[in-house]
Design an enzyme around this catalytic site. Sequence first.
Site, PDB file in Angstrom:
ATOM      1  N   ASP A  81      26.674  31.662  18.922  1.00 51.60           N
ATOM      2  CA  ASP A  81      27.701  32.240  19.788  1.00 51.60           C
ATOM      3  C   ASP A  81      27.343  32.043  21.259  1.00 51.60           C
ATOM      4  OD1 ASP A  81      30.010  34.091  20.406  1.00 51.60           O
ATOM      5  OD2 ASP A  81      28.373  35.316  21.173  1.00 51.60           O
ATOM      6  N   GLU A 126      29.348  30.005  13.568  1.00 55.35           N
ATOM      7  CA  GLU A 126      28.402  30.299  14.645  1.00 55.35           C
ATOM      8  C   GLU A 126      26.969  30.120  14.162  1.00 55.35           C
ATOM      9  OE1 GLU A 126      30.896  33.742  17.122  1.00 55.35           O
ATOM     10  OE2 GLU A 126      29.542  34.302  15.492  1.00 55.35           O
TER      11      GLU A 126
END
Length: 231
Positions: A105, A182
Amino acid sequence: MPSREDLTARQVIDLVCGEDAPGRHDLLGQSIEEAAGAHLRIFKDDTASVALFPPYDFARFEELLGYSFPAEDVWLARAALTTKAFGSESHGQSTAAQRLAWIGDAKICDLLCEALVAAFPAAAHGELCVARTARISRRTLAGAARAVGIHRVLLLSRSYVGAHGPAARETLSKGMLGEAFEAVLGAVSLSGGVEAVRRCYFRRLPLPATFSKLQQETAELLAPDPDAHGH
């Protein structure tokens, strides 16, 4: 956030697994296929087994992703694809994927901010923030996850498969898929560095050529989700 080039192999292991994480040696010692195979031995129902980890060419997943993990880094892919419930159920690592998702992320946000400013230097800060939000949402990333086939190789728990049956992989929530994407890019970051992440992300979510197109795509990505359950 340290880059892959700043870390030794042992530091990468510590970062992903944690100093006292259970199943640390199991995670490092098994391939994805070996881990899935060991877990499948608890099943007697072939249907459930196929739903848990269906036959799928991992090389094809890497091809769609746009990155091939070196042999010494396959454990990172295995960690990224291990759901928390699977890890707990098989007495293995249960938090590595969450750690990798956090890394992924952060890398995506950094790269997207740089790309947006470089591509649209005259755009207002607020407009770029909205565009960034649209492109890092779990809903958006879930679409990228399905495009690269993450739903086909994600290690699901016995309880999840038992609850959802043979169609378990088609009922994965967008939140779960987005986090998995992610995590995979976090693994890519620690294996191949930030440029590898850049290639993988923008391969699936390229920026448009014009600002008007960016605004249009942003509006579409932020429109109310027609799927009330997020699947």
